[in-house]
Design a protein around this motif. Structure first.
Motif, mmCIF file in Angstrom:
data_model
loop_
_atom_site.group_PDB
_atom_site.id
_atom_site.type_symbol
_atom_site.label_atom_id
_atom_site.label_comp_id
_atom_site.label_asym_id
_atom_site.label_seq_id
_atom_site.Cartn_x
_atom_site.Cartn_y
_atom_site.Cartn_z
ATOM 1 N N PHE A 60 1.178 -0.899 0.065
ATOM 2 C CA PHE A 60 0.345 -0.137 0.370
ATOM 3 C C PHE A 60 1.365 1.041 0.182
ATOM 4 O O PHE A 60 0.671 1.795 -1.354
ATOM 5 C CB PHE A 60 -1.038 0.269 1.068
ATOM 6 C CG PHE A 60 -1.308 1.187 1.420
ATOM 7 C CD1 PHE A 60 -2.757 1.430 1.029
ATOM 8 C CD2 PHE A 60 -1.331 2.182 2.136
ATOM 9 C CE1 PHE A 60 -3.825 2.379 0.354
ATOM 10 C CE2 PHE A 60 -2.142 3.268 2.871
ATOM 11 C CZ PHE A 60 -3.137 3.611 1.145
ATOM 12 N N SER A 61 1.350 0.752 0.768
ATOM 13 C CA SER A 61 2.226 2.344 0.955
ATOM 14 C C SER A 61 3.517 2.540 0.157
ATOM 15 O O SER A 61 3.666 4.263 -0.827
ATOM 16 C CB SER A 61 4.113 2.857 1.890
ATOM 17 O OG SER A 61 4.736 1.616 2.068
ATOM 18 N N GLU A 62 3.652 1.908 -1.235
ATOM 19 C CA GLU A 62 4.279 2.088 -2.313
ATOM 20 C C GLU A 62 3.817 2.750 -3.139
ATOM 21 O O GLU A 62 3.923 3.748 -3.862
ATOM 22 C CB GLU A 62 5.764 0.453 -2.823
ATOM 23 C CG GLU A 62 6.618 0.305 -2.405
ATOM 24 C CD GLU A 62 7.171 -0.369 -2.948
ATOM 25 O OE1 GLU A 62 7.303 -0.687 -4.259
ATOM 26 O OE2 GLU A 62 7.942 -1.467 -2.265
ATOM 27 N N ALA A 63 2.362 1.726 -3.133
ATOM 28 C CA ALA A 63 1.447 2.030 -4.326
ATOM 29 C C ALA A 63 0.684 3.011 -4.238
ATOM 30 O O ALA A 63 0.670 4.501 -4.982
ATOM 31 C CB ALA A 63 0.418 1.320 -4.081
ATOM 32 N N LEU A 64 1.054 3.720 -2.389
ATOM 33 C CA LEU A 64 0.538 5.734 -2.491
ATOM 34 C C LEU A 64 1.858 6.175 -2.736
ATOM 35 O O LEU A 64 0.765 8.080 -3.330
ATOM 36 C CB LEU A 64 -0.037 5.348 -0.892
ATOM 37 C CG LEU A 64 -0.460 6.540 -0.522
ATOM 38 C CD1 LEU A 64 -1.719 7.361 -1.376
ATOM 39 C CD2 LEU A 64 -0.675 6.968 0.866
ATOM 40 N N LYS A 65 2.575 6.020 -2.524
ATOM 41 C CA LYS A 65 3.483 6.717 -3.363
ATOM 42 C C LYS A 65 3.524 7.292 -4.390
ATOM 43 O O LYS A 65 3.688 8.211 -5.019
ATOM 44 C CB LYS A 65 5.334 6.464 -3.166
ATOM 45 C CG LYS A 65 6.014 7.048 -3.126
ATOM 46 C CD LYS A 65 8.052 6.646 -2.518
ATOM 47 C CE LYS A 65 7.885 5.107 -2.627
ATOM 48 N NZ LYS A 65 9.244 4.934 -1.877
ATOM 49 N N ASN A 66 3.812 6.079 -5.502
ATOM 50 C CA ASN A 66 3.502 6.339 -6.810
ATOM 51 C C ASN A 66 2.393 7.210 -7.119
ATOM 52 O O ASN A 66 2.109 7.622 -8.428
ATOM 53 C CB ASN A 66 3.344 4.859 -6.862
ATOM 54 C CG ASN A 66 4.660 3.974 -7.600
ATOM 55 O OD1 ASN A 66 5.818 4.939 -7.240
ATOM 56 N ND2 ASN A 66 4.810 2.730 -7.219
ATOM 57 N N GLN A 67 0.946 6.937 -6.958
ATOM 58 C CA GLN A 67 -0.143 7.386 -7.051
ATOM 59 C C GLN A 67 0.378 9.293 -6.703
ATOM 60 O O GLN A 67 -0.260 9.761 -7.821
ATOM 61 C CB GLN A 67 -0.917 6.993 -6.244
ATOM 62 C CG GLN A 67 -2.145 7.231 -7.106
ATOM 63 C CD GLN A 67 -4.132 6.692 -6.712
ATOM 64 O OE1 GLN A 67 -3.968 6.878 -5.849
ATOM 65 N NE2 GLN A 67 -4.306 5.432 -7.897
ATOM 66 N N MET A 68 0.922 9.344 -5.449
ATOM 67 C CA MET A 68 0.620 10.558 -5.404
ATOM 68 C C MET A 68 2.044 11.445 -6.551
ATOM 69 O O MET A 68 1.784 12.489 -5.843
ATOM 70 C CB MET A 68 1.412 10.767 -4.080
ATOM 71 C CG MET A 68 0.236 10.782 -2.396
ATOM 72 S SD MET A 68 -1.390 11.044 -2.856
ATOM 73 C CE MET A 68 -1.059 12.892 -2.293
ATOM 74 N N GLY A 69 2.791 11.557 -6.640
ATOM 75 C CA GLY A 69 3.148 11.417 -8.078
ATOM 76 C C GLY A 69 4.381 11.020 -8.406
ATOM 77 O O GLY A 69 5.609 10.521 -7.257
#
Length: 135
Positions: free
Chosen positions: A45-54
């Motif tokens: 989740f944390s990697e996916a959120l980081k990738n989605q935030m830009g």
């Protein structure tokens, strides 16, 4: 002065979308707990959120030098998720890697974090409404 909703809601919109996507994946794992050969899936989740935030500008970022090269960001899919197979602690004889206790725990943890993100987002909207009303 215009209100930027993107700045106001911050990370919570993306977090809710990713939590919902993770809930679907975990529910699929639970639904296939008795399917022979099914491989349990999940994502970080944390990697996916980081990738989605830009994209973060870092020195080790991939650079395209030819038009035929593939962009390294696309490996995370359209939602920024990189779904992987889960490694079981006790694999079953039929090749199914779903461990029901682990899936239930992960599903409940994800549900609580979804509710937390929703509550925090709701608080942000409440603050915006108070600012608009001048309270």
């Amino acid at each position: 002065m215009a209100i930027s909703f993107h700045n106001s809601v911050g990370i919570f919109e993306s977090a809710l979308k990713l939590r919902a996507a993770r809930a679907e994946i975990l529910a699929g794992n639970l639904a296939n707990a008795d399917t022979p050969g099914y491989q349990a899936r999940d994502f970080n989740f944390s990697e996916a959120l980081k990738n989605q935030m830009g994209p973060q500008d870092s020195g080790d970022a991939l650079k395209l030098t030819q038009t035929n090269h593939q962009d390294g960001v696309n490996s995370f899919g359209e939602n920024g998720m990189h779904v992987e197979f889960r490694t079981p602690t006790q694999p079953s004889l039929d090749g199914n890697t779903v461990e029901e206790q682990v899936e239930h725990a992960e599903f409940m943890q994800n549900s609580l974090e979804y509710q937390t993100s929703f509550t925090l987002l709701n608080g942000r909207f409440r603050n915006l409404m108070a600012a608009i009303k001048g309270e």
